[in-house]
Design a protein around this motif. Structure first.
Motif, PDB file in Angstrom:
ATOM      1  N   LEU A  30       0.826  -1.206   0.000  1.00  0.00           N
ATOM      2  CA  LEU A  30       0.000   0.000   0.000  1.00  0.00           C
ATOM      3  C   LEU A  30       0.862   1.260   0.000  1.00  0.00           C
ATOM      4  CD1 LEU A  30      -2.737  -1.135   2.539  1.00  0.00           C
ATOM      5  CD2 LEU A  30      -3.084  -0.639   0.115  1.00  0.00           C
ATOM      6  N   THR A  33       2.531   1.787  -3.523  1.00  0.00           N
ATOM      7  CA  THR A  33       1.668   1.851  -4.710  1.00  0.00           C
ATOM      8  C   THR A  33       1.910   3.111  -5.527  1.00  0.00           C
ATOM      9  OG1 THR A  33      -0.047   0.484  -3.723  1.00  0.00           O
ATOM     10  CG2 THR A  33      -0.736   1.955  -5.492  1.00  0.00           C
ATOM     11  N   PRO A  49      -3.486   7.323  -6.421  1.00  0.00           N
ATOM     12  CA  PRO A  49      -3.331   6.095  -5.634  1.00  0.00           C
ATOM     13  C   PRO A  49      -2.388   6.284  -4.447  1.00  0.00           C
ATOM     14  CG  PRO A  49      -2.822   5.671  -7.954  1.00  0.00           C
ATOM     15  CD  PRO A  49      -3.115   7.121  -7.815  1.00  0.00           C
ATOM     16  N   ILE A  52      -4.092   8.033  -1.508  1.00  0.00           N
ATOM     17  CA  ILE A  52      -5.070   7.173  -0.838  1.00  0.00           C
ATOM     18  C   ILE A  52      -4.393   6.023  -0.101  1.00  0.00           C
ATOM     19  CG2 ILE A  52      -6.978   5.563  -1.228  1.00  0.00           C
ATOM     20  CD1 ILE A  52      -7.785   7.428  -3.573  1.00  0.00           C
ATOM     21  N   THR A  53      -3.457   5.349  -0.743  1.00  0.00           N
ATOM     22  CA  THR A  53      -2.905   4.131  -0.156  1.00  0.00           C
ATOM     23  C   THR A  53      -1.782   4.371   0.842  1.00  0.00           C
ATOM     24  OG1 THR A  53      -1.328   3.818  -1.973  1.00  0.00           O
ATOM     25  CG2 THR A  53      -3.514   2.790  -2.196  1.00  0.00           C
ATOM     26  N   ILE A  56      -3.034   4.673   4.490  1.00  0.00           N
ATOM     27  CA  ILE A  56      -3.609   3.396   4.898  1.00  0.00           C
ATOM     28  C   ILE A  56      -2.495   2.390   5.188  1.00  0.00           C
ATOM     29  CG2 ILE A  56      -5.004   1.428   4.123  1.00  0.00           C
ATOM     30  CD1 ILE A  56      -6.656   3.476   2.474  1.00  0.00           C
ATOM     31  N   GLY A  57      -1.473   2.367   4.341  1.00  0.00           N
ATOM     32  CA  GLY A  57      -0.335   1.470   4.557  1.00  0.00           C
ATOM     33  C   GLY A  57       0.420   1.790   5.830  1.00  0.00           C
TER      34      GLY A  57
END
Length: 155
Positions: A30, A33, A49, A52-53, A56-57
């Motif tokens: 994540l 990415t 991406p 967003i990722t 979260i990662g």
């Protein structure tokens, strides 16, 4: 369910070493990415991406670190105990699995009895009042984990 600023007994989440490695790999994927997409496409295509990722990662990696640390602490000081269910409330999950919110009384050798509230997946058979669950307790703060058989001594 876990938080270091909570007072009293609390349920904690644990994951073993294999699940920890898998979760760290997912977190790394994540996090990377955005840069990977930037290498294969234009940097502008990687921005969305990545935005967003990436967080979260990072959050997943931090949470995994906490889960693994708690699991190591329970390996060192956890005591086997029994949680007797005194009340059950099933929370409907809709598209996700139902959750059983339980009130339990936890006791065992070396553990002062205490009452707690916890959650478990409401699988078949559904938990009922009077059922007993295996738990592991850290007696220093009464934190406990439900159903982690690898922390119990072999029978």
């Amino acid at each position: 369910m876990s938080g270091s600023d909570e007072k009293g007994p609390r349920q904690v989440e644990l994951i073993g070493p294999v699940a920890g490695v898998i979760t760290y790999v997912i977190a790394a994927g994540l996090i990377l990415t955005g840069p990977v997409v930037a290498l294969t496409a234009s940097p502008a295509d990687a921005l969305c991406p990545g935005i967003i990722t990436f967080p979260i990662g990072i959050a997943l990696a931090v949470q995994t670190y906490e889960w693994r640390g708690t699991e190591r602490r329970f390996q060192a000081v956890g005591l086997p105990a029994t949680a007797e269910i005194t009340a059950v409330r099933i929370r409907q999950g809709g598209e996700s699995p139902d959750v059983a919110e339980l009130r339990v009384r936890i006791s065992g050798p070396g553990v002062d009895p205490f009452k707690a509230v916890c959650e478990v997946p409401s699988l078949s058979p559904r938990p009922q009042v009077g059922d007993r669950l295996r738990v592991v307790v850290d007696p220093s703060d009464n934190s406990f984990a439900i159903g982690y058989d690898h922390l119990f001594e072999p029978d």
